[in-house]
Motif scaffolding. Structure first.
Motif, PDB file in Angstrom:
ATOM      1  N   SER A  41      16.943   9.834  23.292  1.00  0.00           N
ATOM      2  CA  SER A  41      17.782   9.051  23.579  1.00  0.00           C
ATOM      3  C   SER A  41      17.995   7.641  23.358  1.00  0.00           C
ATOM      4  CB  SER A  41      17.544   9.135  25.707  1.00  0.00           C
ATOM      5  OG  SER A  41      16.098   7.931  25.844  1.00  0.00           O
ATOM      6  N   THR A  42      18.966   6.720  23.746  1.00  0.00           N
ATOM      7  CA  THR A  42      17.847   5.581  23.249  1.00  0.00           C
ATOM      8  C   THR A  42      18.364   4.565  24.203  1.00  0.00           C
ATOM      9  OG1 THR A  42      19.536   6.052  21.392  1.00  0.00           O
ATOM     10  CG2 THR A  42      19.111   3.708  21.758  1.00  0.00           C
ATOM     11  N   THR A  43      17.645   3.723  24.032  1.00  0.00           N
ATOM     12  CA  THR A  43      17.887   2.363  25.293  1.00  0.00           C
ATOM     13  C   THR A  43      18.555   1.101  25.151  1.00  0.00           C
ATOM     14  OG1 THR A  43      15.825   1.231  24.094  1.00  0.00           O
ATOM     15  CG2 THR A  43      15.072   2.596  24.776  1.00  0.00           C
ATOM     16  N   VAL A  44      19.014   0.873  26.135  1.00  0.00           N
ATOM     17  CA  VAL A  44      20.452  -0.557  25.913  1.00  0.00           C
ATOM     18  C   VAL A  44      19.533  -1.341  24.445  1.00  0.00           C
ATOM     19  CG1 VAL A  44      19.015  -2.183  27.825  1.00  0.00           C
ATOM     20  CG2 VAL A  44      21.962  -2.280  26.563  1.00  0.00           C
ATOM     21  N   ASN A  45      18.622  -1.599  24.019  1.00  0.00           N
ATOM     22  CA  ASN A  45      17.648  -2.640  22.966  1.00  0.00           C
ATOM     23  C   ASN A  45      17.387  -1.065  21.993  1.00  0.00           C
ATOM     24  OD1 ASN A  45      15.663  -1.469  24.256  1.00  0.00           O
ATOM     25  ND2 ASN A  45      14.374  -3.159  23.745  1.00  0.00           N
TER      26      ASN A  45
ATOM     27  N   GLY B 100      24.031  -5.263  27.527  1.00  0.00           N
ATOM     28  CA  GLY B 100      24.748  -5.175  28.929  1.00  0.00           C
ATOM     29  C   GLY B 100      25.319  -6.827  29.770  1.00  0.00           C
ATOM     30  N   ASP B 101      25.686  -6.438  30.598  1.00  0.00           N
ATOM     31  CA  ASP B 101      26.016  -7.059  31.847  1.00  0.00           C
ATOM     32  C   ASP B 101      24.925  -7.513  33.190  1.00  0.00           C
ATOM     33  OD1 ASP B 101      27.178  -8.690  33.191  1.00  0.00           O
ATOM     34  OD2 ASP B 101      29.325  -8.531  32.364  1.00  0.00           O
ATOM     35  N   VAL B 102      24.209  -7.787  33.154  1.00  0.00           N
ATOM     36  CA  VAL B 102      22.928  -8.042  34.018  1.00  0.00           C
ATOM     37  C   VAL B 102      24.178  -8.774  35.055  1.00  0.00           C
ATOM     38  CG1 VAL B 102      21.106  -9.136  34.806  1.00  0.00           C
ATOM     39  CG2 VAL B 102      21.389  -8.046  33.002  1.00  0.00           C
ATOM     40  N   GLU B 103      24.605 -10.280  35.127  1.00  0.00           N
ATOM     41  CA  GLU B 103      25.600 -10.609  36.317  1.00  0.00           C
ATOM     42  C   GLU B 103      25.964  -9.441  36.752  1.00  0.00           C
ATOM     43  OE1 GLU B 103      24.689 -13.959  37.057  1.00  0.00           O
ATOM     44  OE2 GLU B 103      23.897 -14.398  35.016  1.00  0.00           O
ATOM     45  N   ALA B 104      26.807  -9.040  36.256  1.00  0.00           N
ATOM     46  CA  ALA B 104      27.805  -7.875  36.991  1.00  0.00           C
ATOM     47  C   ALA B 104      27.190  -6.453  37.945  1.00  0.00           C
ATOM     48  CB  ALA B 104      28.437  -7.492  36.215  1.00  0.00           C
ATOM     49  N   ALA B 105      26.560  -6.534  37.506  1.00  0.00           N
ATOM     50  CA  ALA B 105      24.987  -5.480  37.631  1.00  0.00           C
ATOM     51  C   ALA B 105      24.024  -5.782  39.421  1.00  0.00           C
ATOM     52  CB  ALA B 105      24.052  -4.929  36.398  1.00  0.00           C
ATOM     53  N   PHE B 106      24.050  -6.938  39.125  1.00  0.00           N
ATOM     54  CA  PHE B 106      23.598  -7.095  40.727  1.00  0.00           C
ATOM     55  C   PHE B 106      24.628  -7.417  41.250  1.00  0.00           C
ATOM     56  CE2 PHE B 106      19.275  -8.105  37.800  1.00  0.00           C
ATOM     57  CZ  PHE B 106      18.480  -7.983  38.915  1.00  0.00           C
ATOM     58  N   ALA B 107      25.311  -8.488  40.863  1.00  0.00           N
ATOM     59  CA  ALA B 107      26.512  -8.311  42.093  1.00  0.00           C
ATOM     60  C   ALA B 107      27.290  -7.026  42.734  1.00  0.00           C
ATOM     61  CB  ALA B 107      28.245  -9.263  40.769  1.00  0.00           C
ATOM     62  N   GLY B 108      27.117  -6.027  41.823  1.00  0.00           N
ATOM     63  CA  GLY B 108      27.522  -4.780  42.575  1.00  0.00           C
ATOM     64  C   GLY B 108      26.260  -4.086  42.770  1.00  0.00           C
ATOM     65  N   ALA B 109      25.833  -4.502  43.076  1.00  0.00           N
ATOM     66  CA  ALA B 109      24.345  -3.573  43.112  1.00  0.00           C
ATOM     67  C   ALA B 109      23.933  -3.439  44.706  1.00  0.00           C
ATOM     68  CB  ALA B 109      22.436  -4.686  42.811  1.00  0.00           C
ATOM     69  N   ALA B 110      23.266  -2.031  44.837  1.00  0.00           N
ATOM     70  CA  ALA B 110      23.229  -1.487  46.391  1.00  0.00           C
ATOM     71  C   ALA B 110      21.541  -2.462  46.914  1.00  0.00           C
ATOM     72  CB  ALA B 110      22.774  -0.597  46.294  1.00  0.00           C
TER      73      ALA B 110
ATOM     74  N   ARG C  15      17.929  -8.280  30.950  1.00  0.00           N
ATOM     75  CA  ARG C  15      17.926  -9.242  30.826  1.00  0.00           C
ATOM     76  C   ARG C  15      16.593  -9.837  30.573  1.00  0.00           C
ATOM     77  NH1 ARG C  15      22.102 -13.995  33.222  1.00  0.00           N
ATOM     78  NH2 ARG C  15      20.771 -13.153  34.828  1.00  0.00           N
ATOM     79  N   TYR C  16      16.161 -10.776  29.779  1.00  0.00           N
ATOM     80  CA  TYR C  16      15.023 -11.259  29.723  1.00  0.00           C
ATOM     81  C   TYR C  16      14.740 -12.621  28.733  1.00  0.00           C
ATOM     82  CZ  TYR C  16      10.457 -11.471  27.411  1.00  0.00           C
ATOM     83  OH  TYR C  16       8.968 -12.008  27.410  1.00  0.00           O
TER      84      TYR C  16
ATOM     85  N   ASP D 119      16.345  -8.148  35.287  1.00  0.00           N
ATOM     86  CA  ASP D 119      16.106  -9.450  35.187  1.00  0.00           C
ATOM     87  C   ASP D 119      15.148  -9.756  34.951  1.00  0.00           C
ATOM     88  OD1 ASP D 119      17.590 -11.614  34.414  1.00  0.00           O
ATOM     89  OD2 ASP D 119      18.909 -12.250  36.327  1.00  0.00           O
ATOM     90  N   ILE D 120      14.654 -10.157  33.995  1.00  0.00           N
ATOM     91  CA  ILE D 120      12.809 -10.531  33.657  1.00  0.00           C
ATOM     92  C   ILE D 120      12.621 -11.944  33.088  1.00  0.00           C
ATOM     93  CG2 ILE D 120      10.866  -9.660  32.747  1.00  0.00           C
ATOM     94  CD1 ILE D 120      11.446  -6.928  33.285  1.00  0.00           C
ATOM     95  N   ASP D 121      12.178 -12.755  33.646  1.00  0.00           N
ATOM     96  CA  ASP D 121      11.328 -13.966  32.683  1.00  0.00           C
ATOM     97  C   ASP D 121       9.980 -14.025  33.201  1.00  0.00           C
ATOM     98  OD1 ASP D 121      12.988 -17.505  33.264  1.00  0.00           O
ATOM     99  OD2 ASP D 121      10.805 -17.156  32.722  1.00  0.00           O
TER     100      ASP D 121
END
Ligand code: FAD
Ligand code: SF4
Ligand code: FES
Ligand code: FES
Lengths: 776, 327, 155
Positions: free
Chosen positions: A401-405, A169-179, A345-346, A310-312
């Protein structure tokens, strides 16, 4: 959606409380463990360990030791230098150090002698000259190129053993638009399995060219392969036997150096040799849970729905790879349930250090990351002003269901876990309402029910095969290499056979694991046994039952489709008085072929994506959990106590309630240990507490009262609907405790173990920041 | 785990034991319950070629309210209703020692003479060799407070603090005869920390004497540790007081688990005499003691925390004596 | 080094066996007498797997010099088991799932046997205290405590 009651299909024996079939032997001291065995002419094997954390072996002089009367063999690393390791892609271990020692406790020489005293004197007579090398004891320092990498085969001259980068997916975009964005930085000390039976192996190389090895192992098959690879004997000349094993929890799943050395010493001497590690050596062998530092960032939309993770994870490997590549994936991908995560993202990095190797421990790879994630979710719930149950319910992964990965989720009763834990714990009357110092918290869990991906792919074969044999005495012998290490898999295997064939449980004999006669099962890890062995056993038992039904049909003249299985009897469904007893049917079936045999096997269906690492974390099913903990904290001392726990768990159908409860209670105990006080306490490279006195496994008085709620629907592919209950039940313990402590005193628990001094510091910090909690 | 060979002696009387000790001067250890000595021997800590077992010497095994023989097992103390009634704090402390299985063997004498403990000392031969031996066994430096003279290992017996607050005396027998001294004087407060007591060579601890007045004291014991069994005290606080109506006639506090020897704090508690045992008074004593204790980093729990807890435990122990709720 | 053989009773039978002074009782039982029901978990008093009864008192055999058992009665797990079947306590351990890997079990059975002999009706707290010298890594103790309590109630 999930109804109030789990969906179950009826059974006769399965689903009840089935005492362990070997229980009578265990309670009377008659169960045989490896150290209880002795062989005529047996020698004592002992290991010389490196006192240095990182040192080149300039020379080893064993001549004096070799010359001592009563010493039969002295081994050093050059004799059997073939590298091995549990994962075929990372063979970086050797039985004895070759070239250099990599941690305090690394084995540099071994002796076989007449008795303990002689063996120890021989060790003392070995002269080793070491050239000390720089010691690498922290993960951060190992990320960059270093003067003397611990292993040659590493990235850019650093100590990084494995790096995993994933983005869906797009983690940057998701964080940018997060509440709302939440960040947790978690720090976790390493922990050890702490099984009560120390490591031990007995080997006997005999003049017929065969080698028999008895070992406290939970994966006889991998030991079998490793002995073959390192010692150079063909597999069929090696026989691995697993006696009773006094607990494993992952610590007996790697092929271990002392096992290989023991076999080698026996080959060298032509005599039986036993190596019994003491507790300190058992701690140095370790392969316990990895010390981990992680950063978990979660983005939510305005409704509290998870938009992205977003995991490290920075994972300390210790000296070897062990399961580490899997660990590095798991620390990311096992965060993919029980919630829907559309963007992910990991980055995971596992770094070698000059300390005992870390490996797989119960709920491998899923525990530390889960604690950070569940803490983050609790923080988010607070910020949103949404009840933690509601926030989780809103995000639950749906069934089928299916997860994103690309994880395939089939059955999940996670939402029922939530509702049952909430109801049973009286949550709504307690959360944020208990007085200062008392708290209640929710933590959830998710774990694989068997890894879909077997570690070895050659030859291609099922993950589990089961053989049954019945002769005229009516006893059914079950052969399988699955390793019962106390979890009750032998009992379950017998019960499945009894259920399907319709006989009494005591007719079924589980033959101890012996590679000469047991068909391959890949062992007790990844919580795979019930699911895979269960399915294979069921198939084998059905095949046997069909042979008995066919014979009954032949004798009674009624077609098989009209027959049914009753207790110790096969009868015509609409005329139950017509039929054969079990023995009559058996004897009829034997008339033409003699003893009956049947076989069953299990291979998991194809699943998972096609990207690099896609298989990691795929499983034929997953378990789910929602635990509530209620704690009491003494805010002046930081001393706290878990008082009660409500453990709602979806293991599909519990086939043996007694065993499932035992697994959950034991898992909670182990999780509490990691939360409250257990830690591999290193100062530099040195383990300060290689002893059960200083490694703080909890005592009975520290256990909470536990209410277990088994709420899972039958899984469509699991044997009789079962999934796993061996490892997943540990995970939710930690965050439930952490979130309960937050509720009690307003301190977030992200550095484990949480000893009283740490908690007190947290309380003091909160007070210093002027942040009042429940009026304090 | 085997032991290295030694000669075992089994005297039948104290005199015989003393004679054996004289004969093997400097080359023996007394063995009581062995729950401290044998783990240390297994780790090759200060092995001696002779072991003199004190088990079976009647005089050492007798116990009553005035005198407790050194060989009295902790399990026997636990089971002795008269002792428990006379000194509740002693019972509290005994029940917190080690585990029930250890207490079956462990003795009162061994507890008072427990070898001091340290993260760098209570380790195997291999471990200590790996780091380099320390002052207390086989080496010439200290890993905790780097210097070459003094050991800071911790006295971790649970019973000594209670006995100190009861003003107990100890009976000793040695090559130079018998004597009786206050328990407080048995510990060497100014020594090198390695030879932890002022027992003379070959001296046996025969028993603990409790003064007749001890029974009129209220006593209590508070122990800090991570687990409710197994673990040695990271701090052990005994408090005792005699009351005159609702006022304290006399109060005492003694602490173990923090330093090299168990310590009493007479000047810190003196102010309580003649006063009501209020929260504020108890708190003040706790703070005064906290300012005085000097734990070092050689056990599982950090010293600053143990120090802080000394204040809390002292206050709570004192308040418990007054009958008030432990706040 | 002339020591007389060690004379003591093991599980009701008199035994006479060579035994050097430094011999640890656990080693003697397991290695010399082949009573392997008594387990070795740590060798340092920190797990309780090695518990035996010495004159009825539950004791750690790993911290006991064998020679000090001279003239005493040592009862191991083999000795608390009836010749046929199981004791009620042992049966309760099986039925309640109080044994998983079983390695700690002999030690627990020894400790609990002594407890129930001396305190036929212990409270839960008393049971927990009585087994607080035994480590179990599998069960979380819950079912062990339940089995002991159930045995007490069953008589
Ligand atoms: C797992 C474990 C946990 C423990 N936890 C605790 C704890 O929480 N609190 C605690 O206080 N202790 C603890 N201990 C230590 C020990 O068990 C007790 O302190 C016990 O009381 C020691 O008594 P003993 O008779 O076994 O001593 P021994 O080991 O026999 O002797 C100890 C020392 O005293 C000397 N000695 C003994 N008796 C005499 C005598 N009469 N005259 C002269 N010298 C003598 C011996 O030579 C030796 O140096 C623990 C031990 C273990 C193994
Ligand atoms: S305090 Fe120093 S000298 Fe004493 S035992 Fe510890 S390291 Fe050794
Ligand atoms: S083996 Fe004796 S207590 Fe562990
Ligand atoms: S049953 Fe395995 S340690 Fe207790």
């Amino acid at each position: 959606m999930s109804s109030a009651e789990p969906v179950r299909t009826p059974t006769r024996l399965l689903g009840s409380r089935i005492p362990y079939i070997e229980g009578p032997l265990k309670v009377s001291g008659r169960a045989t463990y490896t150290d209880d065995l002795r062989r005529p002419g047996m020698l004592v094997g002992r290991l010389l360990r490196s006192p240095h954390a990182h040192a080149r072996l300039r020379s080893i002089d064993v001549s004096a030791a070799r010359a001592m009367p009563g010493v039969h063999a002295v081994l050093t690393g050059d004799r059997y230098p073939t590298p091995f390791g549990v994962l075929p892609i990372t063979h970086d271990e050797t039985a004895l150090a070759v070239g250099k020692a990599r941690y305090i406790g690394d084995i540099v020489a071994a002796v076989a002698a007449d008795d303990e005293l002689t063996a120890e004197r021989a060790l003392a007579a070995i002269r080793v000259e070491y050239d000390l090398l720089p010691e690498y004891t922290d993960t951060h320092g190992g990320l960059v190129p270093v003067a003397e990498p611990i292993h040659a085969r590493v990235k850019d001259g650093s100590n990084v053993q494995k790096e995993v980068l994933q983005h869906f997916g797009d983690v940057e975009a998701a964080f940018a638009g997060a509440a709302e964005r939440v960040h947790v930085h978690g720090r976790y000390a390493g922990v050890n399995h702490g099984f009560t039976e120390p490591l031990v192996t007995l080997a006997d190389a005999t003049p017929d060219g065969r080698l028999t090895v008895w070992s406290a192992t939970q994966v006889p098959h991998y030991l079998h392969r490793t002995l073959h690879e390192v010692l150079g004997l063909p597999m069929h000349r090696i026989r691995v036997v697993k006696p009773e094993v006094g607990g494993g929890f992952g610590g007996k799943s790697d092929p271990l150096p002392h096992e290989v050395i023991c076999a080698a010493l026996s080959l060298e001497t032509g005599r039986p040799v036993k190596i019994l590690c003491d507790r300190e050596e058992t701690f140095y062998t370790n392969h316990g849970r990895h010390p981990t530092e992680n950063d978990v960032r979660i983005a939510f939309d305005a409704e509290g729905r998870i938009r992205a993770y977003d995991i490290d994870a920075l994972i300390e490997g210790g000296a070897w790879s062990s399961f580490g590549t899997v660990t590095t994936y798991y620390n990311g991908v096992l965060s993919m349930g029980p919630y829907k995560v559309p963007n992910f993202r990991y980055r995971g990095r596992r770094v070698y250090t000059n300390k005992p190797p870390n490996g797989a421990m119960r709920a491998h790879g899923g525990t530390n990351i889960r604690h950070s994630v569940e803490t983050a979710i609790d923080i988010a719930a607070e910020r949103f002003g949404i009840d933690p149950f509601d926030l989780r319910d809103r995000n639950a992964l749906p069934p089928n269901s299916t997860t994103v990965n690309d994880f395939r989720i089939t059955s999940t009763s996670f939402r029922r876990c939530l509702s049952e834990a909430r109801r049973a714990s009286g949550w709504d009357g307690k959360f944020r309402r208990l007085p200062y110092g008392r708290g209640i918290g929710l933590g959830c869990g998710f774990y694989i029910s068997g890894s879909n991906s077997p570690i070895h792919f050659t030859p291609k074969m099922p993950q589990c095969t089961v053989h049954l044999k019945v002769d005229m005495d009516g006893g059914i012998a079950v052969h399988c290499m699955q390793a019962d290490i106390g979890q009750g898999s032998n009992t379950l295997m017998a019960a499945i056979v009894a259920e399907v064939v319709g006989v009494d449980l005591d007719r079924v004999h589980v033959i101890p694991v012996d590679t000469d006669v047991s068909p391959v099962d890949i062992g007790s890890y990844s919580s795979r046994v019930t699911f895979m062995m269960g399915n294979a056993t069921r198939k084998a038992a059905e095949s046997l039952r069909d042979q008995l039904l066919k014979a009954t049909s032949r004798v009674t003249g009624h077609p098989v489709e009209r027959l049914r299985v009753a207790t110790e009897r096969y009868e015509v469904a609409h005329r139950p008085e017509v039929g054969l007893s079990y023995l009559e049917a058996l004897h009829a079936a034997m008339e033409t072929q003699g003893a009956l045999v049947a076989t069953g096997a299990y291979s998991s269906p194809p699943m998972g994506g096609t990207f690099k690492g896609a298989r990691a974390g795929t499983a034929p099913a997953y378990s789910f959990a929602a635990y509530v903990a209620e704690v009491e904290v003494d805010p002046e001392t930081g001393v706290y106590r878990p008082e009660r726990m409500w453990a709602a768990f979806d293991c599909g159908r519990p086939l043996n309630r007694l065993a499932v409860e035992g697994q959950i209670q034991g898992s909670i105990h182990m999780g509490l240990g990691q939360f409250m006080g257990e830690a591999m306490d290193y100062r530099g490279a040195r383990l300060m507490n290689p002893a059960l006195l200083d490694y703080k496994i909890p005592m009975p008085q520290q256990m909470p009262e536990i209410e277990i709620l088994l709420v899972g629907d039958d899984d469509p592919e699991g044997p009789f609907g079962a999934k796993e209950a061996g490892e997943g039940p540990l995970i939710a313990t930690l965050p439930a405790m952490g979130n309960a402590i937050y509720d009690a005193v307003g301190v977030r628990c992200v550095e484990l173990p949480l000893t009283p001094d740490k908690l007190l510091r947290g309380i003091e910090r909160r007070e210093a920041e002027g942040r009042a909690w429940k009026g304090h | 785990m085997h032991l290295d060979p030694f000669e075992l002696h089994r005297p039948a009387t104290v005199d015989e034991a003393v004679e054996m000790a004289r004969r093997h001067a400097g080359a023996f250890d007394f063995l009581a319950g062995g729950t401290d000595l044998l783990p240390n021997y297994k780790m090759h800590l200060n092995l001696r070629p002779h072991v003199i077992a004190l088990e079976g010497i009647r005089e050492l095994e007798e116990h009553g309210v005035e005198r407790i023989g050194a060989m009295t097992r902790l399990a026997e103390v636990e089971g002795d209703a008269a002792l428990a009634a006379a000194y509740p704090g002693l019972l509290e402390a005994v029940r917190e020692v080690a585990t029930p299985l250890v207490r079956a063997s462990a003795t009162v004498g061994g507890n008072l003479l427990l070898e001091t403990r340290c993260f760098f000392f209570n380790q195997s031969e291999f471990w200590r060799h790996s780091l380099g031996y320390c002052l207390k066994a086989d080496g010439d430096r200290c890993h905790v407070v780097p210097q070459k003279e003094k050991c800071y290992a911790t006295f971790s017996g649970d019973l000594a603090p209670v006995f100190l607050t009861l003003d107990a005396r100890v009976e000793l027998a040695g090559p130079e005869g018998r004597r009786e001294i206050p328990l407080a004087e048995m510990y060497d407060a100014h020594g090198d920390g390695i030879h932890r007591t002022k027992l003379r060579p070959g001296e046996i601890l025969c028993g603990v004497r409790l003064p007749p007045g001890a029974r009129s004291w209220r006593t209590t014991y508070r122990k800090l540790r991570l687990r409710p069994s197994f673990d040695f005290p990271e701090l052990g606080v005994a408090a005792a007081a005699r009351f005159d109506g609702d006022r304290v006639a006399e109060a005492r506090v003694a602490i173990g688990g923090l330093e090299t020897y168990p310590t009493s704090y007479p000047s810190e508690t003196a102010a309580l005499a003649g006063e009501r045992l209020t929260e504020a008074a108890a708190r003040a004593v706790g703070e005064r003691i906290r300012a005085k204790v000097r734990p070092v980093r050689n056990t599982a729990i950090a010293p600053d925390y143990r120090k802080k807890m000394a204040a809390v435990f002292v206050r709570r122990a004192l308040l418990a004596l007054s009958g008030g709720a432990a706040a | 080094m002339a020591w007389t053989p060690l004379r003591f009773r093991v599980n009701g039978h008199p035994r006479e066996i060579p035994c050097p002074p430094e011999r640890i009782l656990l080693d003697l039982l397991r290695e010399d007498l082949e009573l392997t029901g008594t387990k070795r978990g740590c060798d340092l008093g920190t797990c309780g797997c090695c518990a035996v009864l010495i004159d009825g008192r539950p004791t750690l055999s790993c911290l006991t010099l064998a020679r000090l058992a001279e003239g005493r009665e040592v009862t191991t797990i083999e000795g608390v088991s009836p010749p046929q079947g199981l004791s009620p306590l042992q049966r309760a351990f099986v039925e309640h799932g109080a044994t998983q890997c079983g390695f700690c079990t002999p030690g627990f059975v020894i400790a609990a046997t002594a407890l129930l002999r001396d305190h036929p009706r212990p409270s839960r707290a008393e049971v927990e205290r009585a087994v607080a010298g035994n480590l179990c890594r599998c069960t979380g103790y819950t079912k062990i405590v339940e089995a002991i309590l159930a045995t007490a109630e069953g008589r």
